[in-house]
Design an enzyme around this catalytic site. Structure first.
Site: not given
Length: 379
Positions: A125, A156, A158, A363, A367
């Site tokens: 995403l 980023w 995984t 994920e 914030e």
């Protein structure tokens, strides 16, 4: 609500604990130093059913629930956060997305291989310039007859390099338009699908994080997950469940740091007595234990709602937010309790300290969790 673990949950947790102590603990610093992603360990976990915890038995999975899933991640993370992170990403994101939104053919094709770790899963995403701002993503999928052509870069990710299959969310409409993204399944051997830069990270170093690059990558429409334009809504639902797994990951790291601290405080002597006898240390341990109990209750609440099919966006965000923040606090205090030894790689708490920080970022940052929670409470 009764959150006492039942016999099944305890058995599953013990199995994960035994595996972690036997197969992960002896090598975790070696993998951390070299940043090796130990694929063979995940293949072994696949044999135990840990790579398809939530996948129904009819698709080759273990068919367990979120209590067992949380327990598995916690026990692995108590030994190594990196392996716990990769386990969570594989189960919750890639596998979870196909399980939740795939059609029967897609489930039959991919879930058995993911559940047994024949395939390692990735989920894309985030992009270099769009993290939380997913509505403005640059990776596009353009319809061409019965195919889609994907171009762009996901960052980023995984297992972005080693993953055998990826669920990729692409923009299929105008930037910032409503319902402007769609999810697709992309196999690693598809021409135009390449690995980019692998990140050199502070912590979670044995969990591979890399770019996925798409250069005129052509996939059939049969690889589309759900309706055109439903990608963002799907992603938000997947992230709800994923936040439970990251909360469990955070809690596992916190428990590992806490248990190491209790043991050390009893064994380390100063002024002819264990340092646990000193109020400054004892009060730190009391704070750690209390925070762990609070985080566990929040996670169990989210698991309970998820298992009953009830709304849990707020509760999952609360669990992830609180557990990740106290993971950092507890691992920081653990280093302090260990003193100079805690700052060395000969003792476990410096790794818990480094690994914990990612939990407040991945994920959805803390914030973003507060944004989600505030929107829910202000409805």
């Amino acid at each position: 609500m009764n959150f006492l673990p039942n016999e099944l949950t305890l058995q599953v947790a013990q199995s994960a604990k035994d595996f972690a102590l036997q197969y992960i603990k002896p090598h975790l610093m070696e993998w951390d130093e070299s940043q090796e992603f130990p694929v063979h360990i995940f293949k072994e976990m696949g044999k135990l059913g840990l790579m398809g915890v939530l996948v129904p038995e009819s698709y080759g999975g273990t068919g367990l629930g979120y209590y067992e899933y949380s327990a598995v991640i916690q026990e692995i993370a108590k030994v190594c956060g990196s392996i716990g992170l990769s386990l969570a990403a594989h189960n919750s994101l890639c596998t979870g997305h196909i399980m939740t939104f795939g059609n029967e053919g897609q489930k039959q094709q991919y879930l058995p291989k993911l559940a047994t770790a024949e395939f390692i899963g990735a989920w894309g995403l985030t992009e270099p310039n769009t993290g939380s701002d997913a509505g403005n993503m640059k990776t596009t999928a353009v319809k061409d007859g019965d195919n889609w052509v994907i171009n762009g870069t996901k960052s980023w990710i995984t297992h972005g390099k080693s993953g055998d299959v990826a669920v990729v969310v692409c923009r299929t409409g105008e930037p910032r338009a409503k319902n402007n993204s769609t999810a697709f399944i992309v196999d690693r051997n598809t021409p135009g699908f390449n690995a980019g830069k692998k990140e050199n990270k502070l912590g979670m170093r044995a969990s591979e994080t890399a770019e996925m690059v798409f250069d005129n990558c052509v996939i059939p429409d049969t690889n589309r997950l759900g309706e055109v334009g439903a990608g963002f809504k799907q992603s938000m639902k997947i992230l709800d469940g994923g936040r439970i797994s990251i909360a469990a990951l955070s809690l596992g790291i916190a428990k590992g740091a806490y248990e190491a601290s209790v043991q050390y405080a009893k064994e380390r002597h100063q002024f002819d007595q264990p340092i646990a006898n000193f109020q400054g240390i004892a009060f730190k341990l009391a704070d750690m234990a209390t925070k762990i109990e609070c985080a566990e209750l929040l996670i169990n609440q989210a698991c309970d709602l998820k298992m009953r099919g009830l709304p849990m966006t707020k509760e999952a965000a609360m669990a992830k937010y609180y557990a990740s923040e106290i993971s950092v606090e507890i691992s920081t205090d653990a280093v302090q309790i260990f003193g100079g030894y805690g700052y060395t790689k000969d003792f476990p708490v410096e790794k818990f300290y480094r690994d914990s920080k990612l939990c407040t970022i991945g994920e959805g940052t803390s914030e973003i969790q507060k944004l989600v929670i505030s929107r829910e409470v202000l409805k």
